[in-house]
Write an enzyme that holds these catalytic residues in place. Structure first.
Site, mmCIF file in Angstrom:
data_model
loop_
_atom_site.group_PDB
_atom_site.id
_atom_site.type_symbol
_atom_site.label_atom_id
_atom_site.label_comp_id
_atom_site.label_asym_id
_atom_site.label_seq_id
_atom_site.Cartn_x
_atom_site.Cartn_y
_atom_site.Cartn_z
ATOM 1 N N CYS A 57 41.833 32.132 45.686
ATOM 2 C CA CYS A 57 40.474 32.079 45.127
ATOM 3 C C CYS A 57 39.890 30.677 45.100
ATOM 4 C CB CYS A 57 40.472 32.670 43.728
ATOM 5 S SG CYS A 57 40.971 34.394 43.725
ATOM 6 N N CYS B 22 43.812 30.847 41.452
ATOM 7 C CA CYS B 22 44.934 30.991 42.396
ATOM 8 C C CYS B 22 44.604 30.363 43.747
ATOM 9 C CB CYS B 22 45.341 32.454 42.538
ATOM 10 S SG CYS B 22 44.463 33.366 43.815
ATOM 11 N N CYS C 277 39.139 32.942 39.252
ATOM 12 C CA CYS C 277 40.599 32.786 39.207
ATOM 13 C C CYS C 277 40.991 31.469 39.839
ATOM 14 C CB CYS C 277 41.212 33.960 39.975
ATOM 15 S SG CYS C 277 42.951 33.759 40.329
ATOM 16 N N ASP D 182 64.588 52.928 43.344
ATOM 17 C CA ASP D 182 64.223 54.188 42.726
ATOM 18 C C ASP D 182 64.877 55.307 43.541
ATOM 19 O OD1 ASP D 182 63.147 56.050 41.086
ATOM 20 O OD2 ASP D 182 61.112 55.935 41.899
ATOM 21 N N ALA E 54 57.791 58.443 33.631
ATOM 22 C CA ALA E 54 56.657 59.374 33.548
ATOM 23 C C ALA E 54 55.542 58.879 32.634
ATOM 24 C CB ALA E 54 57.138 60.766 33.114
#
Lengths: 483, 483
Positions: free
Chosen positions: A280, A277, A275, A90, A192
């Site tokens: 978790c 994952c 979850c 950016d 934006a």
């Protein structure tokens, strides 16, 4: 400009594609995690092992960092970040949106982005906030377009992105899209939009993105700049967005927030980790809360679920089930539901992007009646060959005295037996008929009548449906006593 | 009987609870993975590390196994399976449902289950299949009840479960529930529902479970025997089911099927792994397909997502957001949606189980109008104190000449300013008003009028809503010109 984008699969206006830059390929839809070199909660190398193919970092931060500026110029971004994939930068535009000014010119940031070896570089566009007045929005859009043209002039061989502004004015977003298309950009970040997402203004987001899409070439890869939370990815992809970048995994972790594709929780408030994952499934909510490594573990979890959502979206596009996924995700918050309904308001425009035949159509509720597949079917209905006396039979039974007998399947409408096995009639699954879907099917009957004004049409339906049919299909004879 | 069940949190008819058996505690809702000692794809020890607190295995298999029978009798189930949590055993009833006969008596299986150290033992009930005739169902239910009574008589100190049969006859299921309640059981497996789930007959499942619940004590832990797929857990919990057991993680893995909470995929057909579990984040779909360890990896994935769904359900109950979760899950298949709608048909019965105040109410679509919170609000409306002339104002503005001015929030209805901050008015989030929710709110106005027949009522609404209000609230004056 050597950013190449190839569309492989399509569903609604979403696509699975390949973005090729500097010899590297990124499968889209893609999430580009935002890397802040000062706060590496999860390293780019770890991300690569999790399947991340591209990331984004902020050239402005590198440029102003005594720690990193010289190293970045000497070693290049890929080496300093230890990442082999695609790196986008950016320009400082984000800082512009937060602080109102930056100490860098368009030319300087573009030169710097190239000097540190960024794969995709972005001019210094002006992020006009939502609800800014028209005059300001027009003026700032003109500056952005000037800077984009300057970038092309100064660096004709760079991998330039063409950022799209225009505030909350759909006509300006569309105009910006046309201008960027005419300049030949194959990669367009829509800018934006973060304040819209932060304020759950999904209806406005839909208007902004669809307006931009109307102006842009369908061959352009679209990056929704600063998006965001995985709960809105499916909606955004359905509109035609291909790339997201997000610092949410890290920002939320810092605030003790736990991301799921259906919303976020404060880690202080949850008793269970809902979850699968690795984080978790290896500890309890209480252990996570008390861990010294909490922020990093939360960031890892947030990243896992975000990447899984991207994978699910890609799979849904390949399966032709993106509408079902949008439906599921958008019911997780009433403001997302409002965004989904707004997208359905534009279904007539989406039909031309959507594929003709899909694996299946699952009815998910009354919103399903307004999906592209239903609209497309209503466009097909007038082409059904019919005789002078037509019977549309709700129960599949014929009756004497008709030249043409058609069956009926809501929410689509009448169909001849030849279409019984084809999409969507044969591949659609619906629950018990409800009022909304029968009304939608009646719109199909009206389309048939409009196309055959010389024919007489009767509907054979049960007593229960007769009043609704009489209301929805004026002029039809209803032979409900026969059923 | 020393099975103890304590309810900690409630939502709809679902609950988070603690099941205490032999000094061990199982948090509910709970999934008990089915362990086949001959095919240990994932070991009980591994499951324990994944958070599994209880499992189920088949006493009949142990009893007939030359390899395991003597060892089980000598060492006990916990040691042979290497599992410290709660172990429940099935009696051979599953084999009865598959093969039509078993070589064991009720007494023999109960003795054996105790001898091998099972924590929860089950009599040899007769699993009458759905759609069996009434005569057969009655006869087999009588045998099951005899065996349950025999079990209590022979083993008064055992941790007995009281299995509930009755086929697809709601009255028989309810009768069985009452009988099991009267025998004092605190743990009740609802049996012979697997064929309903295998055939997506969720409407029938709702009728069967709700009928059983009507008969049973609300203090009884309910185990939905043989369920099943995580996509239906939320629906089952909303009806009041507390425990599930499932071999699906392993059976599906054997068939190369990949479970998600929103449906299953053939692993041969997916290009992406849409899941954050350790298996899916460590390899690609192609790598998983080609792995020599494919069956085990799929079983692990299937177990991870199933356990995560249980965690999500527990969290939803604690948050008071179980309706939102049921809504999300049930839209993943039209037959589940049909089951959800059937459950909503019973909302008036569910109101008495549901909690009065919740964290929030998210409008998820027209089905939300039929939720318990809306029904309960319509029961509260008659208690709003009003004067002779009442105005219900859609835009919050007053008008002269009224004794009482009430605001209006769909799908609930009229409310006085004193209720503006209380649940559900203050904690509900809705998208732009739609027809369904305004109709539902009008039912609230009708409830107010019915409770105050002496009062005159006017509705101040925009022109757009006036026709609908006139239709839904006959007798009300509509002052739409004022808006």
């Amino acid at each position: 400009m050597t950013i190449d984008f190839e569309v492989i699969h399509k569903d609604i206006a979403g696509r699975v594609g390949k973005l090729r830059v500097n010899g590297r390929t990124v499968r889209t839809p893609a999430l580009l995690p935002v890397i802040n070199p000062h706060l590496p909660l999860v390293t780019p190398r770890e991300m690569q092992e999790m399947g991340v193919e591209a990331l984004i970092t902020n050239a402005y931060i590198f440029r102003r960092s005594t720690e990193f500026c010289d190293r970045a110029l000497a070693e290049g971004l890929h080496r300093i970040l230890d990442f082999d994939g695609t790196i986008m930068t950016d320009s400082g535009s984000f800082q512009l949106s937060v602080y109102g000014e930056v100490e860098v010119t368009n030319r300087e940031t573009l030169e710097f982005q190239q000097a540190i070896g960024s794969d995709i570089i972005v001019p210094l566009d002006i992020p006009t906030p939502p609800d800014a007045g028209r005059e300001r929005t027009v003026r700032e859009l003109a500056i952005t377009m000037d800077r984009i043209r300057e970038a092309q002039r100064l660096f004709p061989d760079a991998n330039l992105a063409g950022p799209l502004q225009g505030g909350t004015f759909p006509d300006l977003r569309e105009e910006a899209g046309r201008a960027i298309r005419d300049l030949g950009f194959s990669f367009c970040p829509i800018g934006a939009v973060v304040p819209l997402m932060e304020n759950y203004r999904y209806q406005d987001l839909v208007e902004v993105v669809l307006a931009a899409k109307r102006g842009l070439s369908p061959a352009t890869a679209i990056h929704l700049f600063g998006a965001g939370h995985p709960s809105m990815f499916a909606l955004a992809v359905a509109m035609g967005c291909d790339l997201f970048d997000s610092a949410a995994y890290a920002l939320f972790a810092r605030e003790g927030r736990y991301i799921t594709p259906h919303g976020s929780f404060k880690i202080s408030e949850i008793a269970e980790l809902p979850c699968p994952c690795p984080v978790c499934r290896s500890m309890t909510a209480e252990e996570l809360r008390r861990s010294e490594d909490r922020e990093r573990l939360l960031a890892l979890h947030n990243l896992y679920v975000t990447l899984a959502e991207i994978a699910r979206i890609r799979q849904a596009i390949q399966d032709g089930t993106l509408w079902e996924l949008v439906d599921e995700r958008c019911r997780s918050h009433p403001r997302l539901l409002a965004g989904y309904r707004r997208l359905l308001d534009h279904a007539a425009d989406l039909v031309r992007h959507d594929t003709v035949s899909k694996r299946r159509f699952f009815y998910c509720g009354s919103e399903s009646c307004r999906r592209t597949e239903v609209l497309r079917y209503h466009e097909v209905v007038p082409r059904i060959p019919v005789g002078e006396r037509i019977l549309v039979s709700f129960d599949g039974k014929a009756a004497p005295g008709f030249d043409t007998v058609l069956n009926f399947k809501p929410p689509f409408g009448p169909y001849p037996v030849e279409l019984a096995e084809t999409f969507p009639i044969g591949q659609s699954e619906i629950p018990d008929w409800d009022e909304e879907m029968v009304r939608s099917g009646c719109a199909g009957i009206r389309a048939l009548m409009a196309a055959n004004p010389e024919s007489q049409l009767a509907v054979r339906c049960g007593d229960a449906w007769a009043p609704l049919v009489l209301e929805e299909v004026p002029g039809a004879e209803v032979c409900h006593e026969r059923v």
